[in-house]
Motif scaffolding. Sequence first.
Motif, PDB file in Angstrom:
ATOM      1  N   THR A   1       0.810  -1.218   0.000  1.00 14.50           N
ATOM      2  CA  THR A   1       0.000   0.000   0.000  1.00 14.50           C
ATOM      3  C   THR A   1       0.846   1.272   0.000  1.00 14.50           C
ATOM      4  O   THR A   1       0.307   2.359  -0.114  1.00 14.50           O
ATOM      5  N   THR A   2       2.170   1.135   0.128  1.00 11.05           N
ATOM      6  CA  THR A   2       3.038   2.324   0.132  1.00 11.05           C
ATOM      7  C   THR A   2       3.236   2.888  -1.270  1.00 11.05           C
ATOM      8  O   THR A   2       3.660   4.013  -1.421  1.00 11.05           O
ATOM      9  N   THR A   3       2.935   2.107  -2.294  1.00  9.85           N
ATOM     10  CA  THR A   3       3.080   2.563  -3.671  1.00  9.85           C
ATOM     11  C   THR A   3       1.793   2.286  -4.441  1.00  9.85           C
ATOM     12  O   THR A   3       1.073   1.336  -4.145  1.00  9.85           O
ATOM     13  N   SER A   4       1.507   3.113  -5.413  1.00  6.93           N
ATOM     14  CA  SER A   4       0.294   2.920  -6.213  1.00  6.93           C
ATOM     15  C   SER A   4       0.533   1.969  -7.381  1.00  6.93           C
ATOM     16  O   SER A   4      -0.400   1.575  -8.060  1.00  6.93           O
ATOM     17  N   VAL A   5       1.791   1.589  -7.593  1.00  5.69           N
ATOM     18  CA  VAL A   5       2.133   0.694  -8.701  1.00  5.69           C
ATOM     19  C   VAL A   5       2.124  -0.751  -8.211  1.00  5.69           C
ATOM     20  O   VAL A   5       2.907  -1.113  -7.334  1.00  5.69           O
TER      21      VAL A   5
END
Length: 171
Positions: free
Chosen positions: A150-154
């Motif tokens: 969840t720390t990155t949108s990728v």
Amino acid sequence: EEVRKQEPIRPMAYQIVPEVWKRLRPGTEEEKKDGRHTQSEAPTAAVESDHKTVSLQMMMRRRVEPDDSNREIIFDALHSMKSLYISCGAKFGCDFLIYDGPRQERHAFAGLRIVQGGCLPKAYDLASYVRGLNTAGKLALLGIVDRSDTTTSVPKVAFVDLALEKNPIRS
């Protein structure tokens, strides 16, 4: 394997051996050494213009989430490997067929099935998928989209190469 043992079915003659996709993958050391896939350009499509009209008939359907977004993510990941060509894999029971050159010049070297919803298919389904593609001389790949970070949108994409090994005869 543990899940399969809980199913009320006879033992499988083959063991499914998953591993990270390396065989025939573009950009691997093996291909660099052989000099294959050295072009750096994206594939281009040539259209001959002899004043004929080409029409395509398409069936439209509503978007199905998250299945379609997973397909798009996997497609984009494959398309970013510049030397790959991609087509529909329905004929071989997979989502995509993967080619290492233009389709009109060669056969697909792999089929890829997208794992939806994070749950793997049952062992017999996987075994029949792998056997079908191996019989046709193709690698059997699974594509998995991981959205757990969840720390990155990728989202992360994993490609798994499936192989079958004969189980030793049990006494």
